[in-house]
Design a protein around this motif. Structure first.
Motif, PDB file in Angstrom:
ATOM      1  N   PRO A  97     -42.238   1.704 -17.484  1.00 42.45           N
ATOM      2  CA  PRO A  97     -41.127   2.153 -16.653  1.00 42.45           C
ATOM      3  C   PRO A  97     -39.945   1.178 -16.742  1.00 42.45           C
ATOM      4  N   PRO A  98     -38.732   1.653 -16.494  1.00 38.45           N
ATOM      5  CA  PRO A  98     -37.565   0.766 -16.524  1.00 38.45           C
ATOM      6  C   PRO A  98     -37.709  -0.375 -15.513  1.00 38.45           C
ATOM      7  N   ALA A  99     -37.074  -1.501 -15.838  1.00 44.00           N
ATOM      8  CA  ALA A  99     -37.043  -2.654 -14.941  1.00 44.00           C
ATOM      9  C   ALA A  99     -35.589  -3.059 -14.744  1.00 44.00           C
ATOM     10  N   SER A 100     -35.250  -3.496 -13.552  1.00 42.20           N
ATOM     11  CA  SER A 100     -33.847  -3.786 -13.234  1.00 42.20           C
ATOM     12  C   SER A 100     -33.695  -5.210 -12.708  1.00 42.20           C
ATOM     13  N   TYR A 101     -32.434  -5.678 -12.787  1.00 42.06           N
ATOM     14  CA  TYR A 101     -32.093  -7.006 -12.297  1.00 42.06           C
ATOM     15  C   TYR A 101     -30.632  -6.969 -11.853  1.00 42.06           C
ATOM     16  N   THR A 102     -30.329  -7.694 -10.764  1.00 46.87           N
ATOM     17  CA  THR A 102     -28.984  -7.671 -10.187  1.00 46.87           C
ATOM     18  C   THR A 102     -28.497  -9.088  -9.910  1.00 46.87           C
ATOM     19  N   ASP A 103     -27.222  -9.326 -10.211  1.00 53.12           N
ATOM     20  CA  ASP A 103     -26.547 -10.574  -9.851  1.00 53.12           C
ATOM     21  C   ASP A 103     -25.123 -10.199  -9.457  1.00 53.12           C
ATOM     22  N   SER A 104     -24.341 -11.157  -9.035  1.00 49.42           N
ATOM     23  CA  SER A 104     -22.991 -10.834  -8.578  1.00 49.42           C
ATOM     24  C   SER A 104     -21.995 -11.892  -9.034  1.00 49.42           C
ATOM     25  N   VAL A 105     -20.739 -11.484  -9.090  1.00 47.80           N
ATOM     26  CA  VAL A 105     -19.640 -12.388  -9.399  1.00 47.80           C
ATOM     27  C   VAL A 105     -18.545 -12.145  -8.370  1.00 47.80           C
ATOM     28  N   THR A 106     -17.924 -13.207  -7.885  1.00 46.08           N
ATOM     29  CA  THR A 106     -16.818 -13.105  -6.943  1.00 46.08           C
ATOM     30  C   THR A 106     -15.509 -13.242  -7.698  1.00 46.08           C
ATOM     31  N   VAL A 107     -14.666 -12.231  -7.584  1.00 45.04           N
ATOM     32  CA  VAL A 107     -13.369 -12.222  -8.261  1.00 45.04           C
ATOM     33  C   VAL A 107     -12.295 -12.488  -7.214  1.00 45.04           C
ATOM     34  N   TYR A 108     -11.584 -13.608  -7.366  1.00 47.56           N
ATOM     35  CA  TYR A 108     -10.551 -13.979  -6.403  1.00 47.56           C
ATOM     36  C   TYR A 108      -9.199 -13.407  -6.825  1.00 47.56           C
ATOM     37  N   PRO A 109      -8.357 -13.059  -5.852  1.00 43.75           N
ATOM     38  CA  PRO A 109      -7.055 -12.482  -6.195  1.00 43.75           C
ATOM     39  C   PRO A 109      -6.089 -13.522  -6.743  1.00 43.75           C
ATOM     40  N   VAL A 110      -5.197 -13.059  -7.592  1.00 39.24           N
ATOM     41  CA  VAL A 110      -4.091 -13.895  -8.076  1.00 39.24           C
ATOM     42  C   VAL A 110      -2.984 -13.852  -7.028  1.00 39.24           C
ATOM     43  N   PRO A 111      -2.387 -14.976  -6.666  1.00 38.87           N
ATOM     44  CA  PRO A 111      -1.332 -14.981  -5.655  1.00 38.87           C
ATOM     45  C   PRO A 111      -0.180 -14.045  -6.031  1.00 38.87           C
ATOM     46  N   LEU A 112       0.327 -13.332  -5.041  1.00 38.84           N
ATOM     47  CA  LEU A 112       1.455 -12.434  -5.257  1.00 38.84           C
ATOM     48  C   LEU A 112       2.757 -13.213  -5.119  1.00 38.84           C
ATOM     49  N   ILE A 113       3.686 -12.954  -6.026  1.00 37.38           N
ATOM     50  CA  ILE A 113       4.990 -13.624  -6.004  1.00 37.38           C
ATOM     51  C   ILE A 113       6.078 -12.566  -5.976  1.00 37.38           C
ATOM     52  N   ASP A 114       6.966 -12.701  -5.029  1.00 40.16           N
ATOM     53  CA  ASP A 114       8.080 -11.754  -4.873  1.00 40.16           C
ATOM     54  C   ASP A 114       9.368 -12.565  -4.793  1.00 40.16           C
ATOM     55  N   LEU A 115      10.070 -12.631  -5.916  1.00 37.80           N
ATOM     56  CA  LEU A 115      11.345 -13.344  -5.984  1.00 37.80           C
ATOM     57  C   LEU A 115      12.465 -12.355  -6.265  1.00 37.80           C
ATOM     58  N   ASP A 116      13.682 -12.710  -5.853  1.00 37.37           N
ATOM     59  CA  ASP A 116      14.835 -11.912  -6.254  1.00 37.37           C
ATOM     60  C   ASP A 116      14.919 -11.887  -7.773  1.00 37.37           C
ATOM     61  N   GLU A 117      15.125 -10.698  -8.328  1.00 38.75           N
ATOM     62  CA  GLU A 117      15.200 -10.603  -9.783  1.00 38.75           C
ATOM     63  C   GLU A 117      16.466 -11.245 -10.334  1.00 38.75           C
ATOM     64  N   HIS A 118      17.541 -11.188  -9.553  1.00 38.99           N
ATOM     65  CA  HIS A 118      18.825 -11.675 -10.060  1.00 38.99           C
ATOM     66  C   HIS A 118      19.639 -12.219  -8.899  1.00 38.99           C
ATOM     67  N   LEU A 119      20.061 -13.456  -9.017  1.00 35.06           N
ATOM     68  CA  LEU A 119      20.939 -14.086  -8.044  1.00 35.06           C
ATOM     69  C   LEU A 119      22.152 -14.636  -8.769  1.00 35.06           C
ATOM     70  N   SER A 120      23.197 -14.897  -8.015  1.00 33.55           N
ATOM     71  CA  SER A 120      24.401 -15.472  -8.612  1.00 33.55           C
ATOM     72  C   SER A 120      24.879 -16.625  -7.746  1.00 33.55           C
ATOM     73  N   LEU A 121      25.553 -17.567  -8.377  1.00 35.25           N
ATOM     74  CA  LEU A 121      26.107 -18.695  -7.646  1.00 35.25           C
ATOM     75  C   LEU A 121      27.371 -19.171  -8.332  1.00 35.25           C
ATOM     76  N   CYS A 122      28.086 -19.977  -7.610  1.00 32.28           N
ATOM     77  CA  CYS A 122      29.245 -20.661  -8.169  1.00 32.28           C
ATOM     78  C   CYS A 122      28.922 -22.142  -8.177  1.00 32.28           C
ATOM     79  N   VAL A 123      29.105 -22.778  -9.328  1.00 30.96           N
ATOM     80  CA  VAL A 123      28.682 -24.164  -9.484  1.00 30.96           C
ATOM     81  C   VAL A 123      29.363 -25.078  -8.477  1.00 30.96           C
ATOM     82  N   SER A 124      30.596 -24.778  -8.125  1.00 30.45           N
ATOM     83  CA  SER A 124      31.337 -25.663  -7.230  1.00 30.45           C
ATOM     84  C   SER A 124      31.139 -25.310  -5.768  1.00 30.45           C
TER      85      SER A 124
END
Length: 276
Positions: A97-124
């Protein structure tokens, strides 16, 4: 085992037949999993160590909805979402008969980053500040491409800036923002209105007119007399004349006032030298 059957009919016409019967032992199946903790997008390595010819196939279920059946004893699998994933192996034997085995892995999330895609400035003018607009944890580590490790970064020069954010599990995410120059930062200090087509007009050289909502430039002589005014951000500028008369060589005072579409106002004052 070899099974032998001998028979005859009333002592005559004997016959013999042999059959081989294979009796398998049902070994407990198992696999080794490495590592047991990963980040989104990373892979685990799994090796089934039972080297038994009676195993016909291996059924793998990876806990993320993916399953596969094959005879390979060495597999790798990548996870594109986080959580605790239970890996299930079902070994199909030749006779047992078939035989089974189980183990587990924990997958952690990658940090989410939300930055403005485009900003503008004046050097002075005042610097702009960029930061991750996603929620953060106290153990998160920040590393900007400029070398800073603070949550917020003050920008004083245009360019492309990246943020690498690493959480307490060692998982990293990367975000990028482009900061452009959106003002009059290259105002010439001299011009030569001699009609040769080169530097005949005094005007800001790096004008991003698409970001300008209002504009005014005034030119004064050393006594404060107004010689020239324009409100056209895409004009030619001052040609060195006043009331149709060429002005003398020397220094003149300019005042430039600009308002951008984002509401920011800039003002520049300085001297420009007229050379003939």
């Amino acid at each position: 085992y070899e099974v032998l059957l001998t028979g005859n009919h009333n002592g005559i016409c004997p016959d013999t037949i042999r059959k081989t019967i294979v009796v398998d032992s049902q070994f407990a199946t198992f696999f080794a999993l490495y590592p047991h903790e990963i980040c989104e997008g990373e892979s685990v390595t799994i090796k089934h160590y039972l080297n038994d010819i009676s195993v016909q196939n291996l059924e793998w279920q990876y806990g993320d909805g993916n399953a596969i059946i094959h005879g390979d004893t060495f597999v790798q699998h990548a996870y594109d979402r986080y959580g605790k994933m239970y890996i299930f192996l079902n070994a199909i034997y030749r006779g047992c008969p078939p035989a089974s085995y189980t183990d587990s892995v924990t997958v952690y999330p990658v940090p989410l980053i939300d930055l403005d895609e485009h900003l503008s400035l004046c050097v002075s003018s005042s610097p702009v500040t960029i930061q991750n607009r996603q929620e953060h944890e106290d153990h998160d580590r920040y590393l900007w491409s400029a070398g800073d490790t603070t949550r917020k970064l003050k920008i004083v020069h245009p360019g492309t800036y990246t943020l690498t954010l690493t959480n307490k599990h060692g998982c990293s995410g990367i975000g990028m923002v482009y900061v452009s120059k959106d003002c009059y930062t290259d105002i010439p200090n001299a011009f030569t209105p001699n009609g040769d087509g080169i530097n005949d007009y005094f005007y800001p050289r790096q004008l991003l007119s698409q970001g300008v909502s209002s504009f005014r430039m005034q030119i004064f002589n050393r006594w404060g007399q107004l010689l020239f005014t324009t409100i056209h951000p895409d004009g030619r500028g001052w040609d060195g004349n006043f009331n149709g008369q060429p002005q003398q060589e020397g220094a003149y005072i300019y005042r430039i006032e600009v308002e951008f579409h984002n509401g920011r106002q800039e003002q520049y004052e300085g001297n420009v030298t007229l050379v003939r």
